[in-house]
Design an enzyme around this catalytic site. Structure first.
Site, mmCIF file in Angstrom:
data_model
loop_
_atom_site.group_PDB
_atom_site.id
_atom_site.type_symbol
_atom_site.label_atom_id
_atom_site.label_comp_id
_atom_site.label_asym_id
_atom_site.label_seq_id
_atom_site.Cartn_x
_atom_site.Cartn_y
_atom_site.Cartn_z
ATOM 1 N N LYS B 78 52.129 17.172 -4.770
ATOM 2 C CA LYS B 78 51.801 18.046 -3.638
ATOM 3 C C LYS B 78 50.326 17.894 -3.285
ATOM 4 O O LYS B 78 49.482 17.745 -4.178
ATOM 5 C CB LYS B 78 52.115 19.493 -4.040
ATOM 6 C CG LYS B 78 51.991 20.513 -2.922
ATOM 7 C CD LYS B 78 52.343 21.929 -3.433
ATOM 8 C CE LYS B 78 52.338 22.952 -2.312
ATOM 9 N NZ LYS B 78 52.682 24.306 -2.813
ATOM 10 N N SER B 158 56.015 26.698 0.098
ATOM 11 C CA SER B 158 55.128 25.726 0.698
ATOM 12 C C SER B 158 55.315 24.295 0.168
ATOM 13 O O SER B 158 54.884 23.348 0.811
ATOM 14 C CB SER B 158 53.675 26.137 0.455
ATOM 15 O OG SER B 158 53.369 26.116 -0.924
ATOM 16 N N SER B 182 56.724 29.330 -3.804
ATOM 17 C CA SER B 182 56.541 28.026 -3.158
ATOM 18 C C SER B 182 57.146 26.835 -3.884
ATOM 19 O O SER B 182 57.174 25.736 -3.344
ATOM 20 C CB SER B 182 55.052 27.758 -2.940
ATOM 21 O OG SER B 182 54.609 28.466 -1.819
#
Lengths: 97, 492, 485
Positions: B78, B158, B182
């Site tokens: 990420k 997210s 997330s």
């Protein structure tokens, strides 16, 4: 409306964010919606409750460093991403006290 | 020959160990998948050169017998994790030119165990969002689609790039961060396994901070065993992070397959939401049945302050964020707008550099901390947080895990909720309390809804008892017999 | 004691409270491992943490915590076993994180008190409200470029103690004495080097005025005053400014001001824009700072002797006056010098030499006692040479001058220059006889003016280059001349 326009402008100033006039109204609306919603916490009785400082539970207390020099001395790495730097300094528009 | 991208992490590792294929072959297949799946927009930065070079190095190690635990395994990271020499943007215009001169502890741990960086994954800007639509680099598309429906769906957020890349067989596993759900919500939306470890299990050093007291890194994988393997190699006690735990790190993989017989599963009645869909209730009930069949005892429990978790979170997280994001001022790194006046420079830089959702949260956070409101909002929320934590502490005296749905719905359509912040926030209703209490929790795929979209179940554990969670998750995984997407419609 | 200031409408009382920012002596910074040493090349003593880079986290330095506790103990203050680090949020170019890690509601040290000794011999207690730990900011240089300020982060993250006094001071002298005392205590404790020129110690001074007996007036804060002299000047100026304003019928506006040493004036700070709202909240990257009573007790055992105790010891052990003792202990280095010099010598004589000759000479050559050219042991030896009548007091001053110039040992100076005292009776007597013989007029006048005996002493000393034992000279002169009279 719990947050008025002046309040929004004050908050924006503290946050160092500027809004165009048409944006302000939308943000004010959003902010009010969210603030009104989180306001439901006021119904919880917390008179005898102490606040959480961290969800990290360490019965030995906060970890501490030894007082040794083991970092720094890499100016190039510190300034390499700077949008405006000269001779290893960061440059900012002149600030006068 | 079958494509190596169809293997899970565990099988790929076995294959490498048995010399069925080389790491370079494994990596090349994944690079090809990455390049042919650009329509999903899962990656912000692809790093094929790094991956190939690392794979060659891994192959040398296999030959010399000096291979490490994750030798030659390509993963995605990420874009919240700082990676030395590789753009780390937090999916924000603000950091769209930021190349960190340092490596986060978690990724460093993985590279030290031989894992290979495939690329940096898209996410909601500064991890603020539940649909991956707030990214400066555009939304990520969910590889899943509804039955007979061409509409693009969100992959959750997210960590949307992470979940999509794993579901689409682009990476063997991916790193996410979880501040309010997330990792677990996108895992649920994409039929993948996502774990948020106990707060303090993984070092936060080098991860771009959103809300420091809630942020935690974790793995997203295609199955439970892979998840345990990845987690073990992420954790360490980091002296550079005050909130990093020095507790012993177990070999999580060993807990896979452990019996749950006699263990107690709590079902919190406060998680039954008004208007909750029957499909969610059904999948939850199925979960209960599976665990009961495996010998676990199902117990109704009460977590009375559950309804306050979301508003509590939406005070604390923005408050911390408003302060954490103050460093983005255009002076030392990142986007910067020139001006002759320092305040104008700050304002122009931040107004241009941040997207609307980030600005919204900074504004909320600034408001709840500002003079006259601190006690009513921030302090109050931290007190309510104590009550929520206390609820869980009490319940964990009598149960070993808690079973809930991961999300109130399956994946929704692109742009469906992006105009209404509050309805977007409600997505995190089941995941947020876990972050407030610092607990570990996993989302495991449990089945499909009537629309053919994945639904996940959440297992919440006691602090530092990820092993128990994995044991239970494996039971659900085996019982659900969930199948990944077959039609790779996005491949070009 | 009357500290009141005369105005046109009567007497005014000045009320002063001081916040001292003291840099903690430590190798590395409060929350990072980069060096704190002074004078390094810009931006070299900066870690990613100090530069506020994304993803960086603070880890507290254990020694800084100990230093704060020790200082708290030295201020006779309450040590808090539980304290919290807060973020103070504001934007400024030399504040990389956009917040300063400080302590707000729950500081590490609570109420304390120190005693200051004033020039008129009176003592006064000054209350300490609190001491807390915080990070220093970086530094902006404004004279490098016409339109840009240059930012150097070497100081960013250096550990500071902010020590806040109660508004207990009533005159510039009290304020100066308080800061000197505080600095001295920290020097004794070795928790802060007190170097105001290098910025290790800065004072923010809150000044207000009122008519005696009235409630507190509106205060102004004068920021970053960096010398004891300027503290006096700044308060003087500011108090007069406020009195003038009020007497003109104006109101005092609460504001932050700066002291301009060149003009001797204070002025309002220009850069304070939107009203401050620091939005303090507990830093989520750190945990509460906790320690046990035992830990504090152990630290207490390591504390050195503090100035008040030392003063008491000087009075008792060396039989010095309270006044002299106070002068000696008011700078740790002076007291150390004195003790080293007095180790094998007469303490009272040493004290007189230190406070007298040594101070005036150091003042003249603009040096401090730390870089005094005369070693303490040598001064002790000089005093011994006088004490055991090897040299006369007058010669001692000459020897002292030579020591100052050459740094040589006094005994060898005396030997090399043949400066030993003449004690031989007959030798002195013959000199005296000669002087009496050559000055009959003076001898005759002596009965009218007995003070003339001093003139004879001077003549003898002149003849012997100051080496004659003055006691012997007096005795013989007395016998010979006063007998005649």
């Amino acid at each position: 409306m719990s947050v008025d326009k002046d309040n929004v402008i004050k908050i924006a100033n503290l946050s160092k964010i500027s809004f165009k006039d048409n944006e302000i109204e939308k943000f004010q609306e959003d902010l009010n919606q969210i603030i009104d919603w989180v306001d439901q916490l006021s119904e919880v009785n917390t008179e005898t409750v102490s606040p959480t400082f961290s969800s990290f539970d360490n019965d030995k207390g906060m970890k501490k460093r030894e007082d040794i020099i083991n970092d720094g001395n890499y100016r190039e790495d510190i300034t390499v991403n700077a949008p405006n730097s000269e001779e290893g300094f960061f440059l900012v528009p002149k600030v006068i006290d | 020959m079958k494509k190596l991208t169809e293997l899970c992490l565990y099988d790929a590792r076995e294959g490498l160990l048995n010399k069925d294929f080389t790491s370079k072959e494994l990596v090349l297949d994944h690079i090809e998948a990455m390049e042919s799946s650009r329509s999903l927009n899962a990656f912000i930065t692809e790093t094929p050169e790094i991956a190939i070079k690392s794979a060659e190095n891994s192959d040398l190690r296999f030959n010399k017998g000096t291979n490490r635990d994750l030798e030659g395994i390509p993963i995605g990271v990420k874009d919240m994790f700082c990676t030395k020499g590789v753009l780390t943007s937090a999916s924000s215009k603000m950091l769209s030119n930021f190349i960190p001169p340092y490596e986060s502890t978690v990724t460093n741990n993985l590279w030290n165990e031989g894992a290979i960086l495939l690329g940096k994954l898209n996410n909601d800007e500064f991890a603020m969002g539940s649909s991956n639509e707030t990214s400066f680099y555009g939304p990520v598309i969910n590889p899943w689609k509804g039955n007979n429906n061409e509409q693009n769906l969100v992959p959750g957020g997210s960590s949307g790039g992470s979940s999509a890349s794993v579901a689409a067989n682009i990476s063997l596993g991916a790193l996410g961060t979880d501040t309010g759900g997330s990792i677990r919500q996108p895992a649920s939306f994409t039929g993948t396994v996502g774990l948020k470890p106990t707060y303090g299990r993984c070092s936060r050093w080098g991860i771009i901070a959103f809300a420091s007291s809630l942020d935690q890194a974790g793995p997203i994988t295609r199955n439970v065993r892979d998840n345990a393997i990845l987690l073990k190699n992420m954790c360490s006690h980091d002296p550079k992070d005050t909130t990093s735990s020095s507790k012993k790190i177990p070999n999580f993989e060993e807990s896979i397959g452990n019996s749950v017989k006699g263990l107690k599963v709590g079902i919190p009645n406060e998680f039954f939401q008004e208007g909750m869909s029957d499909e969610i209730i059904d999948i939850w009930n199925k979960g209960k049945e599976w665990l009961k069949k495996s010998g676990a005892e199902i117990i109704d429990i009460s977590l009375p302050n559950t309804k306050y978790a979301l508003p509590c979170y939406y005070i604390i997280a923005p408050a911390e964020a408003s302060s954490n994001l103050a460093r983005y001022d255009g002076v030392r790194f990142g986007h910067s707008v020139n001006s002759s006046d320092i305040n104008e420079m700050y304002k122009a830089t931040r107004s241009e550099g941040f997207g609307d959702e980030v600005k919204r949260r900074i504004m909320i956070g600034t408001y709840v901390l500002s003079s006259g409101y601190y006690d009513a909002y921030y302090l109050k929320a931290q007190k309510v947080r104590s009550l929520i934590t206390e609820d869980y502490n009490k319940v964990f005296n009598s149960v070993d895990v808690i079973l809930t749905p991961s999300t109130p719905s399956s994946a929704f359509g692109l742009n469906e909720k992006s105009d209404d912040p509050l309805s977007m926030y409600l997505n995190d209703i089941f995941t947020v309390p876990v972050n407030l209490a610092g607990l570990p929790a996993i989302s495991v795929p449990a089945g499909l809804d009537s629309n053919g979209l994945p639904l996940g179940l959440q297992l919440i554990g006691k602090p530092f008892e990820e092993e128990t969670i994995y044991s239970f998750a494996k039971v659900i995984e085996d019982s659900a017999n969930f199948k990944n997407i077959e039609n790779q419609w996005w491949v070009q | 004691m009357n500290n009141l200031v005369k105005g046109n409408t009567g007497d005014w009382e000045i009320v002063i409270g001081i916040e001292v920012h003291a840099q903690i002596i430590s190798n590395s910074k409060l929350f990072s491992g980069s060096s704190t040493s002074f004078g390094a090349d810009h931006n070299t003593q900066v870690s990613f943490v100090d530069a506020g880079m994304p993803g960086m986290l603070p880890v507290i330095n254990s020694v800084c915590v100990e230093q704060a506790i020790k200082t708290g103990l030295g201020l006779n203050a309450k040590i808090n076993n539980f304290s919290i680090f807060d973020r103070k949020n504001y934007f400024y170019p030399d504040l990389p994180q956009g917040y300063q890690i400080s302590q707000f509601e729950q500081p590490i040290v609570g109420n304390g008190m120190i005693t200051i000794d004033l020039d008129n011999g009176e003592s006064k207690n000054i209350g300490i409200e609190r001491l807390h730990l915080e990070q220093d900011a970086g530094k902006s240089l404004h004279d490098q470029h016409p339109s840009y300020s240059f930012v150097d982060l070497n100081r960013s993250g250096v550990a500071l103690m902010e020590i806040v006094s109660m508004p207990d001071m009533r005159s510039p002298e009290e304020a100066q004495t308080y800061v000197k005392k505080l600095r001295n205590i920290m020097k004794y404790l070795q928790t802060c080097d007190g170097n105001m020129e290098e910025g290790s110690l800065r004072a923010d001074i809150n000044v207000s005025v009122r008519k005696p007996g009235d409630d507190l007036g509106t205060r102004c804060e004068i920021k970053n005053v960096n010398s004891i002299k300027f503290i006096g000047q700044a308060i003087d100026y500011e108090a007069k400014r406020q009195i003038n304003l009020i007497e003109k019928g104006d109101l005092i506006e609460q504001q932050t001001r700066l002291f301009d040493p060149k003009k001797g004036q204070t002025r309002s700070m220009r850069s304070k824009e939107d009203s401050h709202d620091y939005r303090y909240f507990p830093d989520p990257d750190l945990l509460p700072l906790t320690f046990t009573d035992e830990f504090v007790d152990e630290l207490k055992k390591t504390l050195p002797e503090l100035p008040d105790i030392r003063k008491k010891r000087f009075i008792e052990d060396y039989d010095l006056s309270s006044y002299d003792s106070n002068i000696l202990v008011s700078e740790k280095e002076t007291a150390d010098y004195f003790e080293a010099a007095a180790e094998n010598s007469n303490p009272k004589l040493v004290c007189n030499w230190v406070i007298g000759e040594l101070f005036s000479v150091l003042n003249k050559i603009n040096k401090t006692i730390e870089d005094c050219p005369i070693k303490a042991e040598d001064l002790g030896e000089l005093v011994n040479l006088i004490d055991n009548e090897t040299i006369t007091g007058r010669i001692a001053k000459d020897v002292f001058e030579i020591m100052l110039d050459t740094g040589e040992n006094p005994a060898s100076i005396v030997d090399a220059n043949n400066m030993k005292q003449v004690n031989d009776l007959s030798e002195i007597e013959s000199v005296i006889d000669k002087i009496i013989e050559n000055n009959p007029d003076q001898v005759n006048a002596l009965s009218e003016k007995p003070n003339l005996i001093g003139w004879f002493v001077g003549q003898v000393m002149k003849e012997t280059q100051g080496k004659a034992n003055p006691k012997t000279v007096n005795e013989i002169l007395g016998k010979k001349l006063l007998k005649k009279g």
